[in-house]
Design a protein around this motif. Structure first.
Motif, short mmCIF file in Angstrom:
data_model
loop_
_atom_site.label_atom_id
_atom_site.label_comp_id
_atom_site.label_asym_id
_atom_site.label_seq_id
_atom_site.Cartn_x
_atom_site.Cartn_y
_atom_site.Cartn_z
N VAL A 152 0.83 -1.20 0.00
CA VAL A 152 0.00 0.00 0.00
C VAL A 152 0.87 1.25 0.00
N ARG A 153 1.87 1.27 0.87
CA ARG A 153 2.74 2.44 0.97
C ARG A 153 3.58 2.62 -0.29
N ARG A 154 4.12 1.52 -0.81
CA ARG A 154 4.97 1.60 -2.00
C ARG A 154 4.19 2.09 -3.22
N GLU A 155 2.98 1.63 -3.36
CA GLU A 155 2.17 1.95 -4.55
C GLU A 155 1.29 3.18 -4.36
N ASN A 156 1.26 3.71 -3.14
CA ASN A 156 0.29 4.77 -2.82
C ASN A 156 -1.11 4.32 -3.24
N ALA A 157 -1.48 3.12 -2.85
CA ALA A 157 -2.73 2.50 -3.29
C ALA A 157 -3.93 3.11 -2.56
N PRO A 158 -5.01 3.37 -3.28
CA PRO A 158 -6.22 3.90 -2.64
C PRO A 158 -7.14 2.82 -2.07
N LEU A 159 -6.80 1.53 -2.29
CA LEU A 159 -7.69 0.46 -1.85
C LEU A 159 -6.89 -0.79 -1.52
N VAL A 160 -7.21 -1.42 -0.38
CA VAL A 160 -6.59 -2.68 0.01
C VAL A 160 -7.70 -3.61 0.51
N TYR A 161 -7.59 -4.88 0.16
CA TYR A 161 -8.60 -5.87 0.53
C TYR A 161 -7.95 -7.05 1.23
N ALA A 182 -5.11 -1.51 10.52
CA ALA A 182 -5.96 -0.39 10.13
C ALA A 182 -5.36 0.94 10.58
N GLU A 183 -4.81 0.96 11.78
CA GLU A 183 -4.23 2.20 12.30
C GLU A 183 -2.98 2.60 11.54
N ALA A 184 -2.26 1.63 10.98
CA ALA A 184 -1.03 1.92 10.26
C ALA A 184 -1.27 2.35 8.82
N LEU A 185 -2.46 2.11 8.30
CA LEU A 185 -2.74 2.48 6.91
C LEU A 185 -2.76 3.99 6.73
N PRO A 186 -2.32 4.47 5.58
CA PRO A 186 -2.53 5.89 5.27
C PRO A 186 -4.02 6.19 5.21
N GLU A 187 -4.41 7.39 5.63
CA GLU A 187 -5.82 7.76 5.61
C GLU A 187 -6.38 7.80 4.20
N THR A 188 -5.50 7.87 3.21
CA THR A 188 -5.92 7.93 1.80
C THR A 188 -6.17 6.55 1.20
N CYS A 189 -5.99 5.50 1.99
CA CYS A 189 -6.21 4.14 1.51
C CYS A 189 -7.43 3.55 2.21
N LEU A 190 -8.41 3.14 1.43
CA LEU A 190 -9.61 2.52 1.96
C LEU A 190 -9.35 1.03 2.17
N MET A 191 -9.66 0.55 3.36
CA MET A 191 -9.46 -0.86 3.70
C MET A 191 -10.79 -1.59 3.68
N ILE A 192 -10.87 -2.66 2.88
CA ILE A 192 -12.01 -3.57 2.92
C ILE A 192 -11.62 -4.74 3.82
N LEU A 193 -12.32 -4.87 4.92
CA LEU A 193 -12.14 -6.01 5.81
C LEU A 193 -13.33 -6.94 5.60
N ASP A 194 -13.11 -7.99 4.83
CA ASP A 194 -14.17 -8.94 4.48
C ASP A 194 -14.34 -9.92 5.63
N GLU A 195 -15.48 -9.82 6.31
CA GLU A 195 -15.76 -10.65 7.48
C GLU A 195 -16.91 -11.61 7.20
N ALA A 196 -16.92 -12.19 6.01
CA ALA A 196 -17.99 -13.11 5.64
C ALA A 196 -18.13 -14.25 6.63
N TYR A 197 -17.01 -14.67 7.23
CA TYR A 197 -17.01 -15.83 8.11
C TYR A 197 -16.86 -15.43 9.58
N CYS A 198 -17.24 -14.20 9.92
CA CYS A 198 -16.97 -13.72 11.27
C CYS A 198 -17.69 -14.54 12.33
N GLU A 199 -18.88 -15.05 12.04
CA GLU A 199 -19.62 -15.81 13.06
C GLU A 199 -19.01 -17.17 13.35
N THR A 200 -18.25 -17.72 12.39
CA THR A 200 -17.71 -19.07 12.58
C THR A 200 -16.28 -19.06 13.12
#
Length: 369
Positions: A152-161, A182-200
């Motif tokens: 993310v930092r190297r690419e200046n990426a706006p999105l991480v999954y 999440a706290e370490a991410l640049p504020e300009t990068c949106l983080m998708i945290l996919d929790e499809a399996y969070c209940e299991t």
């Protein structure tokens, strides 16, 4: 016949691919019948009886569009999660929400960071919007959080999954590691945290809702497809700040949700006793799958999902031959798509009848090698 001549250059350049080949297509193409459907990460134990009753009751009103604001479902989710309705966006499963998120952030050519071998549908959406995938290999069958952050930092990426628990390996990170990422991410990068399996997954793998709810650059996606057993209803939701959640209204299909699915989701949320019971059955089925694998000389990997990844000990061609061989016996399973993850096969949980078919077929297939 040729295609229409004025598709956009992006669409014209894309292959006509489907991220997943369904068991129905395998039945059509190979002339086989699926007897044990344990390959699509579905919950073979099904939804709560109360949810099925709600679907039946709602069927008579299916001539109506669903509420385009999804008011009742947002209110119920907020009460269940301990946040406000304004923190929630609703969509037609996580897959639809992923497409909307990519559309919100990505212009053609922009970098998008994900793990190499992670959920293919996310990559499908990135390609469809012209994004440039930057992938990070797994380390010890887990997504590499340090590697993702560095990319993310190297690419200046706006999105991480990334997904936690993970698909396709079933592994997971603890909540503190997720929050630190999440706290370490640049504020300009949106983080998708996919929790499809969070209940299991284990309780210590899930950050509290309050831990991330104030971060506009974090979107947590969840679904009724897995633990709740409603994959065919297509009900998913995102948890984020009110401002970020409101952005979905600019582009979402406001009549995309179906009344029957919403009724089922509302009933399922009320029936936490059934959810607790089915999570117990999912865990027992994971143990059953692991036992079958071990009895046949294969190595089951620890799983926090509704499936088990099984290390076959060789390469992708060998794992593919097991997948194909089991299908000859009517047992539908899948495998990760890229090396080295594709040394594994992946078996979803299901009722004992499905497990018995797997137990009977697997040694027959392995004997052929």
């Amino acid at each position: 016949m040729p295609a229409f001549s004025r598709f956009t250059p992006l669409i014209s350049a894309l292959p006509a691919t489907v991220p997943f080949v369904g068991p129905e297509a395998i039945e059509r193409n190979r002339g086989l019948i699926v007897k044990a459907r344990i390959g699509a990460n579905e919950n073979g134990f099904g939804p709560a009886p109360s949810a099925i009753e709600a679907m039946c009751a709602a069927a008579g009103e299916t001539w109506k569009y669903a509420d385009p604001e999804n008011f009742d479902l947002k209110q119920a989710l907020a009460a269940h999660l301990g946040c406000k309705a304004e923190n929630i966006a609703v969509g037609e499963g996580i897959d639809s929400l992923l497409g909307l998120i990519v559309r919100l952030v990505i212009d053609p050519g922009l970098p998008v960071v994900t793990s190499f071998g992670a959920y293919p549908t996310f990559n499908f959406h990135v390609a469809g919007h012209g994004g440039r995938l930057v992938t990070v290999p797994y380390v010890e069958d887990r997504e590499n959080l340090d590697g993702l952050l560095e990319a993310v930092r190297r690419e200046n990426a706006p999105l991480v999954y990334f997904a936690n628990p993970d698909n396709p390996m079933g592994s997971w990170w603890d909540a503190d590691s997720i929050v630190a990422f999440a706290e370490a991410l640049p504020e300009t990068c949106l983080m998708i945290l996919d929790e499809a399996y969070c209940e299991t997954g284990p309780a210590n793998a899930m950050p509290a809702i309050s831990a991330l709810i104030g971060r506009p650059n974090v979107i947590r996606t969840r679904t009724f497809s897995k633990a709740y057993g409603m994959a065919g209803s297509r009900v998913g939701y995102a948890i984020t700040t009110p401002g970020t959640a409101q952005a979905f209204d600019k582009i979402r299909n406001h009549f995309g949700m179906n009344r029957i699915g919403i009724a089922a989701a509302l009933a399922a949320l009320k029936d936490q006793a059934y959810l607790s019971d089915v999570i117990g059955r999912i865990k027992a089925s994971r143990d059953r799958i692991a036992g079958i694998a071990a009895a046949n000389g294969l190595k089951p990997l620890p799983s926090a999902t509704n499936f088990v990844a099984i290390d076959c000990g060789r390469d992708g061609a060998y794992a593919r031959s097991i997948v194909d061989g089991l299908m000859e016996h009517g047992v539908f399973i899948r495998m990760p798509g890229v090396a080295p993850l594709n040394r594994c096969i992946r078996v979803s949980v299901g009722p004992e009848s499905d497990m018995a078919l797997l137990e009977e077929a697997l040694p027959k297939v392995l004997k052929g090698f």
